[in-house]
Write a protein that holds these residues in place. Sequence first.
Motif, PDB file in Angstrom:
ATOM      1  N   SER A   1      -1.500   8.617  10.832  1.00 43.01           N
ATOM      2  CA  SER A   1      -2.210   7.442  11.361  1.00 43.01           C
ATOM      3  C   SER A   1      -3.455   7.128  10.536  1.00 43.01           C
ATOM      4  O   SER A   1      -3.758   5.959  10.272  1.00 43.01           O
ATOM      5  N   SER A   2      -4.144   8.161  10.116  1.00 41.39           N
ATOM      6  CA  SER A   2      -5.346   7.974   9.309  1.00 41.39           C
ATOM      7  C   SER A   2      -4.989   7.415   7.928  1.00 41.39           C
ATOM      8  O   SER A   2      -5.673   6.531   7.405  1.00 41.39           O
ATOM      9  N   THR A   3      -3.911   7.920   7.350  1.00 42.55           N
ATOM     10  CA  THR A   3      -3.457   7.427   6.050  1.00 42.55           C
ATOM     11  C   THR A   3      -3.021   5.977   6.159  1.00 42.55           C
ATOM     12  O   THR A   3      -3.321   5.158   5.290  1.00 42.55           O
ATOM     13  N   LEU A   4      -2.330   5.657   7.229  1.00 39.96           N
ATOM     14  CA  LEU A   4      -1.884   4.287   7.447  1.00 39.96           C
ATOM     15  C   LEU A   4      -3.079   3.339   7.575  1.00 39.96           C
ATOM     16  O   LEU A   4      -3.090   2.255   6.988  1.00 39.96           O
ATOM     17  N   ALA A   5      -4.094   3.764   8.305  1.00 38.75           N
ATOM     18  CA  ALA A   5      -5.272   2.916   8.499  1.00 38.75           C
ATOM     19  C   ALA A   5      -6.034   2.702   7.191  1.00 38.75           C
ATOM     20  O   ALA A   5      -6.430   1.578   6.875  1.00 38.75           O
ATOM     21  N   HIS A   6      -6.244   3.767   6.431  1.00 40.97           N
ATOM     22  CA  HIS A   6      -7.057   3.655   5.221  1.00 40.97           C
ATOM     23  C   HIS A   6      -6.260   3.194   4.009  1.00 40.97           C
ATOM     24  O   HIS A   6      -6.670   2.272   3.312  1.00 40.97           O
ATOM     25  N   GLY A   7      -5.139   3.833   3.755  1.00 38.81           N
ATOM     26  CA  GLY A   7      -4.299   3.424   2.628  1.00 38.81           C
ATOM     27  C   GLY A   7      -3.632   2.096   2.874  1.00 38.81           C
ATOM     28  O   GLY A   7      -3.595   1.226   1.997  1.00 38.81           O
ATOM     29  N   GLY A   8      -3.103   1.918   4.082  1.00 35.46           N
ATOM     30  CA  GLY A   8      -2.435   0.663   4.426  1.00 35.46           C
ATOM     31  C   GLY A   8      -3.380  -0.513   4.394  1.00 35.46           C
ATOM     32  O   GLY A   8      -3.036  -1.586   3.882  1.00 35.46           O
ATOM     33  N   GLY A   9      -4.580  -0.323   4.934  1.00 37.43           N
ATOM     34  CA  GLY A   9      -5.573  -1.396   4.906  1.00 37.43           C
ATOM     35  C   GLY A   9      -5.935  -1.792   3.489  1.00 37.43           C
ATOM     36  O   GLY A   9      -6.070  -2.985   3.176  1.00 37.43           O
ATOM     37  N   LEU A  10      -6.069  -0.791   2.625  1.00 35.67           N
ATOM     38  CA  LEU A  10      -6.400  -1.058   1.226  1.00 35.67           C
ATOM     39  C   LEU A  10      -5.262  -1.815   0.530  1.00 35.67           C
ATOM     40  O   LEU A  10      -5.502  -2.801  -0.171  1.00 35.67           O
ATOM     41  N   VAL A  11      -4.030  -1.382   0.735  1.00 37.22           N
ATOM     42  CA  VAL A  11      -2.887  -2.034   0.103  1.00 37.22           C
ATOM     43  C   VAL A  11      -2.738  -3.476   0.598  1.00 37.22           C
ATOM     44  O   VAL A  11      -2.607  -4.409  -0.208  1.00 37.22           O
ATOM     45  N   VAL A  12      -2.770  -3.670   1.902  1.00 35.27           N
ATOM     46  CA  VAL A  12      -2.662  -5.031   2.455  1.00 35.27           C
ATOM     47  C   VAL A  12      -3.811  -5.889   1.933  1.00 35.27           C
ATOM     48  O   VAL A  12      -3.612  -7.035   1.525  1.00 35.27           O
ATOM     49  N   GLY A  13      -5.003  -5.322   1.913  1.00 33.99           N
ATOM     50  CA  GLY A  13      -6.166  -6.059   1.429  1.00 33.99           C
ATOM     51  C   GLY A  13      -6.016  -6.525  -0.007  1.00 33.99           C
ATOM     52  O   GLY A  13      -6.320  -7.673  -0.341  1.00 33.99           O
ATOM     53  N   MET A  14      -5.525  -5.651  -0.873  1.00 31.93           N
ATOM     54  CA  MET A  14      -5.370  -6.022  -2.280  1.00 31.93           C
ATOM     55  C   MET A  14      -4.281  -7.086  -2.458  1.00 31.93           C
ATOM     56  O   MET A  14      -4.414  -7.985  -3.288  1.00 31.93           O
TER      57      MET A  14
END
Length: 159
Positions: free
Chosen positions: A51-64
């Motif tokens: 869940s933590s990886t999804l929030a931080h990594g996922g947010g970064l990927v979607v953001g870019m």
Amino acid sequence: MLWMCNIGNLLLAIGLFLENPLLIRVAIIWTIPGFVVWFFYVVMAWGIFFSSTLAHGGGLVVGMIVLRKVGMDQTAWIYAFGWYLLIQLLSRLLTPPDLNVNLSHKIQSGWEQAFGAYWQFWLTLTLATAAILCVIGSMLWKVWPASYLRREHLLPPER
């Protein structure tokens, strides 16, 4: 819920739903320091959690991905800094001091020797945050400038 990364992902989602470039840009700027802090203070200390990886990594990927569409402007970092100040205030007023959400109540463990009082720590952290946000905003603007995307008619005019 008021951790900067959690609330940043919420801001990104709201910006996407409202098609608001400013909210999107503010959230995207924050994904970068959020990812770095998460990696060093969570992953290195406790390991990877889905869940933590999804929030931080996922947010970064979607953001870019989204940033390539909306572009970055030169002043977005100022709004990102204002967002920081707002979340700091809300964290201080609404969260328990023992959780120290967003470092809003006390000096980060390990830094007590460097600062004699919390206000000194907070002021240093706030100035460093402003500088970091400015650098991140400038770097993102150089890679994906909103003005260029608009001139090339790839983006509609801002509202």
